[in-house]
Design a protein around this motif. Structure first.
Motif, PDB file in Angstrom:
ATOM      1  N   LEU A   1    -106.448 -18.615 -24.534  1.00  0.00           N
ATOM      2  CA  LEU A   1    -106.361 -17.990 -23.209  1.00  0.00           C
ATOM      3  C   LEU A   1    -105.715 -16.606 -23.305  1.00  0.00           C
ATOM      4  O   LEU A   1    -106.221 -15.618 -22.778  1.00  0.00           O
ATOM      5  CB  LEU A   1    -105.527 -18.876 -22.268  1.00  0.00           C
ATOM      6  N   LEU A   2    -104.592 -16.528 -24.020  1.00  0.00           N
ATOM      7  CA  LEU A   2    -103.877 -15.255 -24.154  1.00  0.00           C
ATOM      8  C   LEU A   2    -104.714 -14.240 -24.925  1.00  0.00           C
ATOM      9  O   LEU A   2    -104.745 -13.057 -24.580  1.00  0.00           O
ATOM     10  CB  LEU A   2    -102.551 -15.464 -24.894  1.00  0.00           C
ATOM     11  N   TYR A   3    -105.362 -14.729 -25.965  1.00  0.00           N
ATOM     12  CA  TYR A   3    -106.159 -13.844 -26.798  1.00  0.00           C
ATOM     13  C   TYR A   3    -107.205 -13.093 -25.967  1.00  0.00           C
ATOM     14  O   TYR A   3    -107.322 -11.862 -26.036  1.00  0.00           O
ATOM     15  CB  TYR A   3    -106.839 -14.667 -27.900  1.00  0.00           C
ATOM     16  N   PHE A   4    -107.952 -13.831 -25.166  1.00  0.00           N
ATOM     17  CA  PHE A   4    -109.010 -13.180 -24.378  1.00  0.00           C
ATOM     18  C   PHE A   4    -108.430 -12.362 -23.223  1.00  0.00           C
ATOM     19  O   PHE A   4    -108.893 -11.259 -22.948  1.00  0.00           O
ATOM     20  CB  PHE A   4    -110.020 -14.217 -23.874  1.00  0.00           C
ATOM     21  N   HIS A   5    -107.422 -12.901 -22.560  1.00  0.00           N
ATOM     22  CA  HIS A   5    -106.818 -12.184 -21.438  1.00  0.00           C
ATOM     23  C   HIS A   5    -106.285 -10.819 -21.896  1.00  0.00           C
ATOM     24  O   HIS A   5    -106.507  -9.798 -21.235  1.00  0.00           O
ATOM     25  CB  HIS A   5    -105.687 -13.041 -20.848  1.00  0.00           C
ATOM     26  N   GLU A   6    -105.636 -10.816 -23.021  1.00  0.00           N
ATOM     27  CA  GLU A   6    -105.075  -9.584 -23.583  1.00  0.00           C
ATOM     28  C   GLU A   6    -106.152  -8.555 -23.912  1.00  0.00           C
ATOM     29  O   GLU A   6    -106.027  -7.365 -23.605  1.00  0.00           O
ATOM     30  CB  GLU A   6    -104.319  -9.964 -24.858  1.00  0.00           C
ATOM     31  N   ARG A   7    -107.226  -9.019 -24.514  1.00  0.00           N
ATOM     32  CA  ARG A   7    -108.289  -8.083 -24.889  1.00  0.00           C
ATOM     33  C   ARG A   7    -109.019  -7.546 -23.664  1.00  0.00           C
ATOM     34  O   ARG A   7    -109.470  -6.401 -23.647  1.00  0.00           O
ATOM     35  CB  ARG A   7    -109.258  -8.757 -25.859  1.00  0.00           C
ATOM     36  N   ILE A   8    -109.112  -8.386 -22.635  1.00  0.00           N
ATOM     37  CA  ILE A   8    -109.729  -7.914 -21.389  1.00  0.00           C
ATOM     38  C   ILE A   8    -108.846  -6.847 -20.747  1.00  0.00           C
ATOM     39  O   ILE A   8    -109.326  -5.781 -20.345  1.00  0.00           O
ATOM     40  CB  ILE A   8    -109.974  -9.098 -20.423  1.00  0.00           C
ATOM     41  N   LEU A   9    -107.543  -7.110 -20.680  1.00  0.00           N
ATOM     42  CA  LEU A   9    -106.629  -6.106 -20.115  1.00  0.00           C
ATOM     43  C   LEU A   9    -106.762  -4.787 -20.871  1.00  0.00           C
ATOM     44  O   LEU A   9    -106.844  -3.708 -20.262  1.00  0.00           O
ATOM     45  CB  LEU A   9    -105.173  -6.601 -20.181  1.00  0.00           C
ATOM     46  N   GLY A  10    -106.788  -4.870 -22.192  1.00  0.00           N
ATOM     47  CA  GLY A  10    -106.901  -3.660 -23.008  1.00  0.00           C
ATOM     48  C   GLY A  10    -108.197  -2.914 -22.730  1.00  0.00           C
ATOM     49  O   GLY A  10    -108.219  -1.696 -22.580  1.00  0.00           O
ATOM     50  N   LYS A  11    -109.264  -3.686 -22.644  1.00  0.00           N
ATOM     51  CA  LYS A  11    -110.574  -3.080 -22.389  1.00  0.00           C
ATOM     52  C   LYS A  11    -110.603  -2.342 -21.048  1.00  0.00           C
ATOM     53  O   LYS A  11    -111.163  -1.253 -20.925  1.00  0.00           O
ATOM     54  CB  LYS A  11    -111.635  -4.193 -22.392  1.00  0.00           C
ATOM     55  N   LEU A  12    -109.961  -2.930 -20.043  1.00  0.00           N
ATOM     56  CA  LEU A  12    -109.980  -2.328 -18.710  1.00  0.00           C
ATOM     57  C   LEU A  12    -109.291  -0.969 -18.676  1.00  0.00           C
ATOM     58  O   LEU A  12    -109.589  -0.135 -17.824  1.00  0.00           O
ATOM     59  CB  LEU A  12    -109.333  -3.271 -17.683  1.00  0.00           C
ATOM     60  N   ILE A  13    -108.348  -0.754 -19.592  1.00  0.00           N
ATOM     61  CA  ILE A  13    -107.688   0.559 -19.623  1.00  0.00           C
ATOM     62  C   ILE A  13    -108.081   1.352 -20.870  1.00  0.00           C
ATOM     63  O   ILE A  13    -107.452   2.365 -21.198  1.00  0.00           O
ATOM     64  CB  ILE A  13    -106.138   0.430 -19.556  1.00  0.00           C
ATOM     65  N   GLY A  14    -109.099   0.878 -21.566  1.00  0.00           N
ATOM     66  CA  GLY A  14    -109.580   1.618 -22.735  1.00  0.00           C
ATOM     67  C   GLY A  14    -108.566   1.715 -23.858  1.00  0.00           C
ATOM     68  O   GLY A  14    -108.495   2.726 -24.551  1.00  0.00           O
ATOM     69  N   ASP A  15    -107.787   0.648 -24.052  1.00  0.00           N
ATOM     70  CA  ASP A  15    -106.763   0.672 -25.104  1.00  0.00           C
ATOM     71  C   ASP A  15    -106.942  -0.548 -26.016  1.00  0.00           C
ATOM     72  O   ASP A  15    -106.564  -1.665 -25.675  1.00  0.00           O
ATOM     73  CB  ASP A  15    -105.370   0.643 -24.457  1.00  0.00           C
ATOM     74  N   ASP A  16    -107.498  -0.292 -27.206  1.00  0.00           N
ATOM     75  CA  ASP A  16    -107.781  -1.385 -28.138  1.00  0.00           C
ATOM     76  C   ASP A  16    -106.530  -1.959 -28.777  1.00  0.00           C
ATOM     77  O   ASP A  16    -106.601  -2.950 -29.510  1.00  0.00           O
ATOM     78  CB  ASP A  16    -108.696  -0.894 -29.276  1.00  0.00           C
TER      79      ASP A  16
END
Ligand code: C2O
Length: 343
Positions: A124-139
């Protein structure tokens, strides 16, 4: 009998489910998951940077602003977008209140009180984190952890009391005090007493009382069997459970938001709480030289589905989440004061 089969949700069985209290809840996903194409999880590129999750009481203003921006975008996505904050919140409801049955069974698919607890929440954390990053363009974006196991982190993290990271459904009376890992009702202890009590409990639940995988990970959940396994490992039982009730609003029926499975994801602090839960798993894994918890195919092949940051619908297995470095995740080292607090 279905003994020995990996745990898997029947995605076409979604139904309203009972949260731990007395209210019926509905969190069936839209679009219906049974209609989506599922792809197998792929590890991130091994040369991609490690996302280092830092302690919430130590992060700087720049980080807080980034996190707030990502959550603000998430909250404004259309309601049926899988990355929408409330759809993300529903993941916890779906998987934790038994909204799906298991495949070939009427037993509910649930990820609490068993050996699925740590793996599912890590995913859950893994995907949530990557989605948050994607939304602000920060890998490189990483979640933050609420370091409640450290005396400096034993208060509710202030960064989650402002703006989009705030949640009104919390217990205003307890929030300014030191957390209580034995919380069921207020015990009238001083802050100093609570700190010592918490550290002693950590030692017991991480070390002396967690020497075997069964003790730390919780009972073995068998597919197709309802009710023979319903106890979490040491850390799930405490501090995990009491802290949910400690944060949730005492005036709500089942202490929503954090106090109930169906609503916990509505409070952004869920992800910081679980990042520390996950950090404890990673710590425990390290303390036993990463020895495999259970050499058991039922467990290793049990699977969950999530939307990734590219809106692909992904099947991830327990075996995929066991190794933090393959997931390119790590935790800031802030020490483990409870290690020296043998009761
Ligand atoms: Cu799925 Cu902390 O709960």
């Amino acid at each position: 009998k279905n003994r020995g089969i990996p745990l898997k949700a029947n995605l076409s069985s979604c139904h309203p489910s009972y949260p731990s209290g007395d209210q019926i809840g509905s969190c069936c996903p839209t679009p219906a998951w049974s209609e989506l194409e599922i792809i197998d999880f792929q590890f991130p590129d091994p040369s991609s940077p490690i996302r280092v999750r830092r302690a919430a009481h130590l992060v700087d203003e720049e980080y807080k602003a980034k996190y707030e921006k990502a959550v603000a975008i998430m909250k404004e996505l259309p309601l049926d977008h899988p990355h929408n904050f409330w759809r993300q919140a529903d993941l916890h409801c779906i998987y934790c209140t038994g909204a799906f049955d298991q495949v070939n069974s009427t037993a509910p698919f649930k990820t609490h009180h068993s050996w699925l607890f740590f793996p599912w929440h890590r995913a859950l954390l893994y995907f949530h984190e990557r989605i948050l990053g994607k939304l602000i363009g920060d890998d490189n974006f990483a979640l933050t952890f609420w370091s409640w196991d450290h005396p400096d982190g034993m208060h509710f993290p202030t960064m989650f009391t402002k703006g989009v990271l705030n949640d009104t459904e919390r217990d205003a009376i307890r929030l300014p005090t030191v957390v209580d890992f034995n919380y069921h009702e207020d015990r009238g202890l001083t802050d100093g007493e609570l700190v010592l009590d918490n550290l002693a409990l950590m030692y017991h639940h991480m070390v002396s009382g967690a020497k075997k995988a069964e003790l730390f990970m919780g009972c073995k959940l068998r597919s197709g069997v309802d009710g023979d396994c319903d106890s979490g490992g040491t850390i799930e039982e405490s501090p995990h459970n009491p802290m949910h009730g400690w944060v949730g609003d005492r005036n709500n029926p089942v202490k929503e938001d954090m106090g109930a499975f169906h609503s916990a994801g509505r409070d952004p602090v869920l992800y910081a709480h679980h990042s520390n839960i996950d950090r404890m798993w990673a710590t425990w894994q390290k303390m036993r030289n990463n020895e495999l918890e259970f050499d058991n195919e039922e467990w290793l092949n049990s699977e969950f589905t999530f939307f990734d940051e590219n809106l692909q619908f992904v099947r991830i297995r327990v075996r995929d989440v066991l190794n933090m470095s393959k997931l390119r995740i790590d935790y800031q080292d802030i020490g483990l004061p409870w290690l020296d607090t043998r009761p």
